[in-house]
Design a protein around this motif. Structure first.
Motif, PDB file in Angstrom:
ATOM      1  N   TRP A 112       0.830  -1.211   0.000  1.00  0.00           N
ATOM      2  CA  TRP A 112       0.000   0.000   0.000  1.00  0.00           C
ATOM      3  C   TRP A 112       0.858   1.251   0.000  1.00  0.00           C
ATOM      4  O   TRP A 112       0.382   2.326  -0.305  1.00  0.00           O
ATOM      5  CB  TRP A 112      -0.919   0.022   1.239  1.00  0.00           C
ATOM      6  CG  TRP A 112      -1.948  -1.043   1.222  1.00  0.00           C
ATOM      7  CD1 TRP A 112      -2.207  -1.886   0.172  1.00  0.00           C
ATOM      8  CD2 TRP A 112      -2.854  -1.390   2.249  1.00  0.00           C
ATOM      9  NE1 TRP A 112      -3.227  -2.729   0.516  1.00  0.00           N
ATOM     10  CE2 TRP A 112      -3.646  -2.448   1.776  1.00  0.00           C
ATOM     11  CE3 TRP A 112      -3.078  -0.907   3.530  1.00  0.00           C
ATOM     12  CZ2 TRP A 112      -4.643  -3.039   2.535  1.00  0.00           C
ATOM     13  CZ3 TRP A 112      -4.075  -1.494   4.291  1.00  0.00           C
ATOM     14  CH2 TRP A 112      -4.840  -2.551   3.794  1.00  0.00           C
ATOM     15  N   SER A 114       4.598   3.147  -1.105  1.00  0.00           N
ATOM     16  CA  SER A 114       5.671   3.030  -2.082  1.00  0.00           C
ATOM     17  C   SER A 114       6.992   2.722  -1.376  1.00  0.00           C
ATOM     18  O   SER A 114       7.089   2.831  -0.159  1.00  0.00           O
ATOM     19  CB  SER A 114       5.792   4.313  -2.876  1.00  0.00           C
ATOM     20  OG  SER A 114       6.114   5.367  -2.015  1.00  0.00           O
TER      21      SER A 114
ATOM     22  N   ALA B 220      -5.644  -0.098 -12.449  1.00  0.00           N
ATOM     23  CA  ALA B 220      -5.336   0.327 -11.080  1.00  0.00           C
ATOM     24  C   ALA B 220      -3.880   0.011 -10.746  1.00  0.00           C
ATOM     25  O   ALA B 220      -3.160   0.837 -10.174  1.00  0.00           O
ATOM     26  CB  ALA B 220      -6.266  -0.370 -10.095  1.00  0.00           C
ATOM     27  N   LEU B 224      -0.974   2.788  -9.840  1.00  0.00           N
ATOM     28  CA  LEU B 224      -0.215   2.762  -8.587  1.00  0.00           C
ATOM     29  C   LEU B 224       1.274   2.592  -8.838  1.00  0.00           C
ATOM     30  O   LEU B 224       2.107   3.276  -8.242  1.00  0.00           O
ATOM     31  CB  LEU B 224      -0.707   1.633  -7.684  1.00  0.00           C
ATOM     32  CG  LEU B 224      -2.042   1.858  -6.992  1.00  0.00           C
ATOM     33  CD1 LEU B 224      -2.369   0.674  -6.106  1.00  0.00           C
ATOM     34  CD2 LEU B 224      -2.000   3.124  -6.157  1.00  0.00           C
ATOM     35  N   GLU B 228       4.184   5.289  -7.856  1.00  0.00           N
ATOM     36  CA  GLU B 228       5.163   4.975  -6.822  1.00  0.00           C
ATOM     37  C   GLU B 228       6.553   4.718  -7.362  1.00  0.00           C
ATOM     38  O   GLU B 228       7.482   4.507  -6.612  1.00  0.00           O
ATOM     39  CB  GLU B 228       4.687   3.744  -6.043  1.00  0.00           C
ATOM     40  CG  GLU B 228       3.396   4.025  -5.315  1.00  0.00           C
ATOM     41  CD  GLU B 228       2.875   2.826  -4.586  1.00  0.00           C
ATOM     42  OE1 GLU B 228       3.370   1.716  -4.841  1.00  0.00           O
ATOM     43  OE2 GLU B 228       1.974   3.001  -3.758  1.00  0.00           O
ATOM     44  N   LEU B 266      -0.796   8.895   0.697  1.00  0.00           N
ATOM     45  CA  LEU B 266      -0.534   7.921  -0.373  1.00  0.00           C
ATOM     46  C   LEU B 266      -1.016   6.536   0.027  1.00  0.00           C
ATOM     47  O   LEU B 266      -1.643   5.814  -0.759  1.00  0.00           O
ATOM     48  CB  LEU B 266       0.952   7.865  -0.688  1.00  0.00           C
ATOM     49  CG  LEU B 266       1.546   9.066  -1.408  1.00  0.00           C
ATOM     50  CD1 LEU B 266       3.023   8.856  -1.647  1.00  0.00           C
ATOM     51  CD2 LEU B 266       0.831   9.290  -2.727  1.00  0.00           C
ATOM     52  N   SER B 270      -3.936   4.373  -1.864  1.00  0.00           N
ATOM     53  CA  SER B 270      -3.712   3.087  -2.542  1.00  0.00           C
ATOM     54  C   SER B 270      -4.429   1.953  -1.829  1.00  0.00           C
ATOM     55  O   SER B 270      -4.912   1.022  -2.480  1.00  0.00           O
ATOM     56  CB  SER B 270      -2.233   2.787  -2.761  1.00  0.00           C
ATOM     57  OG  SER B 270      -1.473   3.125  -1.667  1.00  0.00           O
ATOM     58  N   LEU B 273      -7.993   2.131  -2.961  1.00  0.00           N
ATOM     59  CA  LEU B 273      -8.095   1.613  -4.327  1.00  0.00           C
ATOM     60  C   LEU B 273      -8.058   0.088  -4.320  1.00  0.00           C
ATOM     61  O   LEU B 273      -8.854  -0.577  -4.999  1.00  0.00           O
ATOM     62  CB  LEU B 273      -6.929   2.176  -5.145  1.00  0.00           C
ATOM     63  CG  LEU B 273      -7.099   2.248  -6.653  1.00  0.00           C
ATOM     64  CD1 LEU B 273      -8.301   3.076  -7.006  1.00  0.00           C
ATOM     65  CD2 LEU B 273      -5.845   2.834  -7.291  1.00  0.00           C
ATOM     66  N   ALA B 274      -7.156  -0.482  -3.517  1.00  0.00           N
ATOM     67  CA  ALA B 274      -7.024  -1.937  -3.448  1.00  0.00           C
ATOM     68  C   ALA B 274      -8.292  -2.577  -2.890  1.00  0.00           C
ATOM     69  O   ALA B 274      -8.802  -3.558  -3.439  1.00  0.00           O
ATOM     70  CB  ALA B 274      -5.817  -2.317  -2.577  1.00  0.00           C
TER      71      ALA B 274
END
Lengths: 286, 286
Positions: A112, A114, B220, B224, B228, B266, B270, B273-274
């Motif tokens: 999740w 970076s 997606a 991501l 990243e 961030l 993410s 989104l996941a």
């Protein structure tokens, strides 16, 4: 596929693929190879030669970093495998129902964030004014601030952390498909834990092991952020030297040669790994 | 070591402790990063000074500039979003075309081209970036020297960053979409053709809807990964720095809780989104 319509659709689909692979992958790498053999004689004249490669072998700092990066990447990969295997085994074989899904989801947590965020998190934990140092002092186990960042151990902790996800996922996928009867048969035939692991489980999981190891090794070897931010003055990574040549010194010829060397090293080790374990790139990555 | 084979309680306890330690190792850096985004101190370290949202909202008047008033970070965020948009668009388009090419068509040299398609996955990110820099910047230099044509497009900047990221993200989206296409029942398509649909209509009304979940998933993932990415991006970036590079530069100057605020943002985006994607695919399966 010999009808005109079939041929047309083949070319319609082949064109974007070829544009991508030739313009973004093949030609740039060939050009990098070419530049690495060019020697700058003056500002506008070039000659062919091995100067850059000679520099690499003549300058101990270059090749020592190269060997160090390779060995540390191998070590990191092995460590990641050892840490991830019991976890993957638990998720694939021992956990049931909801727990299985939740644990697997838990392994995705680092993804999740970076690489930069992950490294930053470790810096907050490990540095002199960091959390571990404060906790140690609060517990009375340390008299003053303890610096745990900027050494090889810190780098490896960060690199293993970055790689774990890419090891756990393929391992869980292959171990999931293992037939328990095979394992039971192994025990019935008188095998101990070690024998069953060696003779049944590991051979079965080999595609997952190899795929995980290749990805982790590649990511580690090519990593720039983690070693730069977490490593000390003495723990240089080879990618830093490439970066320095290109961006700081603007010496593209030397940088290209170092890039080629890194590519050769990573390809050689990936190839060797595939050969030794009898896997193919297609099976492992595709 | 499977459910049906008895294990000692001692071993079970040890295994459980290992699991707990593992997930603690996974969660700790991210947890710490998130918590310090709300610490009322100018530096992300202990002791805890109280809760604040300054690192998001402060407008600079009190010596603190929160993320939402930090023009440097906001513009970097915008640069990253633009890059990710184009990378996603191109990678997913390529992924669809490649998936059909490799799953549906037969042609000479297919096996070789498939291996070429996998290649970017085993090239270190730094090398992908460097080779594209050498090739296109070199091209721009040559053109400028020989014919005084200025192709700024090929100098370090957004276009090159997009190209560098597409080079490997397209491989990944191809794999994701091809995996789904492989499971498609071709009889459905034939049924559509029998009912009088043209191949194109059949593709858009039958095959494409089937592929849609994997296309959304690939998009997606591409977004991501682009957002990243650091290793490839850092070699190709020009005056407009994307977020990861901007954060890296800030981090080298010293860390402030604003970085924690960005990191948490961030992670939340993410993760959301996941979860959204997993929820969707879960709903689809039942």
């Amino acid at each position: 596929m010999n009808s005109p319509a079939g041929r047309l659709s083949l070319w319609l689909l082949l064109t974007p693929f070829l544009l991508w692979i030739v313009l973004l992958v093949v030609l740039p790498h060939l050009q990098m190879l070419r530049v690495s053999f060019q020697v700058r004689e003056s500002w506008d004249t070039l000659a062919w030669g091995l100067q850059q490669y000679q520099n690499f072998f003549a300058e101990a700092y270059y090749w020592r970093t190269f060997v160090r990066t390779g060995l540390m990447s191998l070590f990191t990969t092995l460590l990641t495998l050892l840490i991830a295997f019991p976890i993957a085994w638990y998720i694939a074989r021992l956990a049931r129902g909801r727990a299985k899904g939740l644990l697997f989801l838990g392994c995705l947590i680092p993804f999740w964030a970076s690489e930069l965020v992950r490294t930053y998190g470790w810096m907050i934990l490990l540095r002199e004014s960091g959390l571990f140092s404060s906790w140690l002092q609060a517990l009375g186990w340390a008299d003053g601030p303890v610096e745990m960042l900027y050494n090889d151990v810190a780098v490896i902790i960060g690199l293993v952390y970055n790689g774990l996800l890419f090891m756990v996922v393929p391992l869980v996928t292959t171990l999931d498909g293992l037939d328990e009867n095979l394992v039971e048969a192994g025990y019935d035939l008188g095998g101990g834990h070690g024998t069953v692991l060696r003779e049944v489980v590991v051979p079965w999981a080999m595609p997952g092991i190899v795929s995980g190891c290749i990805v982790v090794f590649m990511l580690t070897l090519g990593s720039y952020l983690t070693p730069t931010l977490m490593g000390g003055k003495d723990s240089a990574w080879f990618t830093q030297q490439i970066f320095t040549q290109f961006i700081t010194r603007f010496n593209w010829e030397q940088g290209a040669a170092l890039g080629v060397l890194l590519l050769v090293l990573s390809s050689a080790i990936v190839w060797l790994g595939l050969k030794l374990t009898g896997q193919s790139l297609r099976r492992v990555m595709g | 070591m499977i459910r049906s084979v008895p294990r000692s309680r001692w071993f079970d306890g040890l295994y459980l402790a290992y699991l707990v330690a593992f997930f603690l190792y996974l969660a700790l850096p991210l947890l710490v990063t998130s918590v310090f985004a709300f610490n009322d101190a100018p530096y992300p370290s202990l002791p805890w000074q109280g809760f604040t949202v300054d690192w998001y909202l402060a407008d600079g008047s009190a010596g603190r500039t929160g993320l939402f008033h930090d023009d440097g970070l906001l513009s970097a965020l915008w640069v990253s979003a633009q890059i990710a948009f184009w990378v996603t668009l191109v990678s997913v388009g390529l992924g669809c075309a490649n998936a059909v090419l490799f799953e549906r068509l037969q042609f000479r040299g297919k096996e070789f081209l498939y291996l070429l398609m996998l290649l970017p996955l085993v090239i270190p990110g730094v090398i992908l970036g460097v080779s594209i820099l050498v090739f296109y910047s070199g091209l721009a230099n040559d053109l400028s020297r020989a014919w005084a044509i200025e192709l700024d497009l090929f100098r370090p900047g957004l276009t090159l960053v997009v190209m560098g990221q597409v080079a490997f993200i397209a491989s990944l989206s191809t794999l994701v979409i091809a995996a789904r296409l492989r499971k498609f029942d071709r009889q459905l398509e034939e049924a559509a053709l029998n009912l009088g649909a043209t191949p194109l209509t059949a593709w858009f009304t039958v095959t494409l809807p089937w592929l849609l979940p994997s296309i959304v998933g690939a998009a997606a993932m591409a977004f991501l990964m682009s957002f990243e990415n650091f290793n490839t991006t850092v070699m190709l970036t020009g005056s407009d720095t994307p977020l990861t590079v901007a954060l890296f530069n800030r981090l080298r100057e010293g860390s402030t809780p604003v970085l924690n605020a960005v990191a948490l943002l961030l992670m939340v985006v993410s993760a959301a989104l996941a979860v959204l994607l997993m929820g969707r695919s879960g709903a689809r399966r039942t």
